[in-house]
Design an enzyme around this catalytic site. Structure first.
Site, PDB file in Angstrom:
ATOM      1  N   GLY A   1     -10.009  -3.282  -0.185  1.00 29.55           N
ATOM      2  CA  GLY A   1      -9.178  -4.424  -0.559  1.00 29.55           C
ATOM      3  C   GLY A   1      -9.132  -4.535  -2.062  1.00 29.55           C
TER       4      GLY A   1
ATOM      5  CB  CYS B   1      -6.459  -1.835  -8.017  1.00 31.09           C
ATOM      6  SG  CYS B   1      -6.827  -2.703  -9.553  1.00 31.09           S
TER       7      CYS B   1
END
Length: 437
Positions: free
Chosen positions: A265, A268
Site C-alpha cells: 500500500g 507510491c
C-alpha cells in the site's frame, strides 16, 4: 564415491559426466539402449556445449559407463540420483510415471540389502511427490519397508541449457532436502568440489524451490518485455531504462520486497502502478502482467478478511494500521481496507498503532484521518493489554515491536491470524531471546 545416475537425458547426462569428472565412479542407467550405447561409446546423448568432450574424457578414464540394468548398477554403489523426466500435460499436471517406474525398480534391486543406499531425487517435482510417489514406489518394489538401509534426499538442479557444465560447477547454491544431518552430509560429500553455498532444508521446501525460481525467472522475462513495450510506446529506449534499473542492487535486484507478508500500500506503489498501466493502455499497449498486480494485491486483502470471518468471532484486535510499521501513512493502507471491511461485516474492531495515534495528536497525518477515516481513528487502543483485553481474534498486520509484544503475551483463548506469515513471530522470538519486554 560409487554413484548411480538414473535417466540419461539432459540433466542425467550432465550430472553423470560432471560427477565422474570430479572423481566419482559413475554408472548411468536408462531404459533407452541407444542412450546407453552412446555413453559407452564416449558420445553425448544430448546437445550441450562441452559435454561431448567431457563424456569422452571420463569414459576413457573408466569413471563413467552406462547400463540398462538397475540391479547391475546398484552393486556396490552407495548413492543414486534420479534424473528422469517429469513432463507436464497441457493443463499443467505433471506426469510422474517414469519416476514411479524407476523407484519401483530401485526398490526391487534393494531387496535384502543391508548396506545403506541413498536415493537422491534430482528431477523437478511438486511438493509432496517424494512422500506420495517416490517412497511408496520404492517400498512397493522392495516388497515392504526397507528401514535404515534406505535414505532419501531431494537435490534439485539449477542447470541452464547452453551453460550446464559451468552451472554444475558453480551453481547459485547446492540445495538438499532431507530429514537427517547424516544424509545431508552424504550428499554434501558428492559435491565437495562444487563452488556454492550448501543449504540443508526439509524435503518439501527443497521440492518447491525450483518452481519458485523458475516462476520468478518467467515473471522477470514477462516484466522486462511488458516494460519494453510500454517504453516503445512512450518513445523511451527500453534497454537504457532497464540498464539503469538493474544498477539498483539495494531495492530493485535484491532481497527487498521479496519477503512473504501482507499486501502492499502507501502513497507510491498503487498510484504509480495505476499510472503506468493507464498510460500503456492509452497508447494501445497490452500489459496483462502489470495490470494483474493490483487485483492480486486486493486478493490478499480479501483472503485476510475471509480468514477473520471464518473464525466466527466478532471482537477483533488488529496490530498495525499504517501501510508499514514505523510510519503514520494511511494512504491506501491494506490494513485500513481490512478494518473497514470487517466493520462493514459487523465486527467489533480495535486497533493498535502508536505511530498513527501520535499522528492523530500531533497532526502529521491528521487531515487524512479526520476527513477519510474518522470512524477508524476512534477505535485506536493505547496499549497491547487494552487490545488483547478486547480481542477474541488477534490480527497481526505488521512485523513491529507492538506485534512482537502482542504475540508474546497473547492468551490461549485468542485466535491469532498472522498476516506477516511468521515475520512478526520471529521478531517476538528474537525479543524474547534478548530478554526484551
Amino acid at each position: 564415491m560409487r554413484v548411480n545416475v538414473f535417466g540419461l537425458g539432459y540433466v542425467g547426462s550432465v550430472t553423470a559426466a560432471c560427477l565422474a569428472k570430479a572423481g566419482h565412479e559413475v554408472i548411468g542407467i536408462d531404459i533407452d539402449e541407444e542412450k546407453v550405447a552412446m555413453i559407452n561409446d564416449a558420445a553425448s546423448p544430448v546437445v550441450e556445449p562441452g559435454l561431448s568432450a567431457l563424456i569422452a574424457e571420463v569414459v576413457a578414464t573408466q569413471r563413467l559407463r552406462a547400463t540398462i540394468s538397475i540391479p547391475e548398477a546398484l552393486g556396490s554403489a552407495t548413492i543414486g540420483l534420479i534424473c528422469v523426466g517429469t513432463p507436464g500435460a497441457a493443463n499443467g499436471q505433471l506426469r510422474v510415471d517414469a519416476l514411479e517406474r524407476v523407484a519401483r525398480e530401485i526398490g526391487r534391486a534393494l531387496r535384502g540389502r543391508e548396506e545403506p543406499y541413498t536415493v537422491v531425487l534430482r528431477s523437478t517435482v511438486l511438493p509432496g511427490t517424494t512422500e506420495r510417489v517416490l517412497l511408496p514406489a520404492i517400498h512397493a518394489g522392495a516388497g515392504g519397508e526397507l528401514g535404515s538401509s534406505l535414505r532419501i534426499a531431494v537435490n534439485p538442479e539449477f542447470l541452464r541449457e547452453g551453460s550446464a557444465t559451468r552451472d554444475f560447477a558453480r551453481p547459485p547454491l547446492t540445495l538438499v532436502g532431507c530429514a537427517d544431518a547424516g544424509t545431508a552430509a552424504t550428499v554434501r560429500s558428492l559435491y565437495a568440489d562444487v563452488e556454492a553455498p550448501f543449504v540443508h532444508t526439509d524435503v518439501a521446501t527443497a521440492e518447491v524451490v525450483k518452481y519458485v525460481s523458475n516462476a520468478f525467472h518467467a515473471l522477470k522475462v514477462c516484466f522486462a518485455n511488458e516494460i519494453a513495450d510500454a517504453c516503445a510506446a512512450f518513445g523511451v529506449d527500453a534497454q537504457e531504462a532497464m540498464r539503469i534499473f538493474l544498477m539498483d542492487r539495494k531495492l530493485n535486484v535484491s532481497e527487498a520486497y521479496l519477503r512473504p507478508g501482507f499486501a502492499f500500500g502507501g502513497s507510491c506503489l498503487p498510484k504509480d502502478l495505476r499510472a503506468l498501466v493507464y498510460a500503456a493502455r492509452s497508447a494501445d499497449v497490452s500489459v496483462p502482467l502489470l495490470a494483474a498486480i493490483l487485483p492480486s494485491n486486493q486478493d490478499q486483502i480479501r483472503r485476510a478478511v475471509d480468514a477473520v470471518l471464518a473464525t466466527r468471532r466478532r471482537k477483533i484486535g488488529v496490530v498495525g494500521l499504517a501501510f508499514k510499521p514505523g510510519t503514520d501513512d494511511l494512504r491506501e493502507s491494506p490494513l485500513v481496507t481490512l478494518v473497514e471491511t470487517l466493520i462493514g461485516k459487523g465486527c467489533d474492531v480495535r486497533i493498535l498503532d502508536p505511530s498513527v495515534a501520535v499522528a492523530r495528536l500531533r497532526g502529521a497525518n491528521r487531515r487524512h484521518i479526520e476527513e477519510e477515516i474518522p470512524h477508524i481513528a476512534s477505535l485506536l487502543c493505547d496499549s497491547v493489554e487494552t487490545l488483547l483485553a478486547h480481542a477474541e481474534v488477534l490480527v497481526v498486520g505488521t512485523a513491529s515491536d507492538d506485534a512482537a509484544r502482542a504475540l508474546a503475551t497473547v492468551s490461549p483463548h485468542h485466535v491469532v491470524l498472522d498476516l506477516t506469515r511468521g515475520a512478526a513471530q520471529r521478531r517476538a522470538e528474537v525479543r524474547e531471546a534478548a530478554g526484551q519486554p
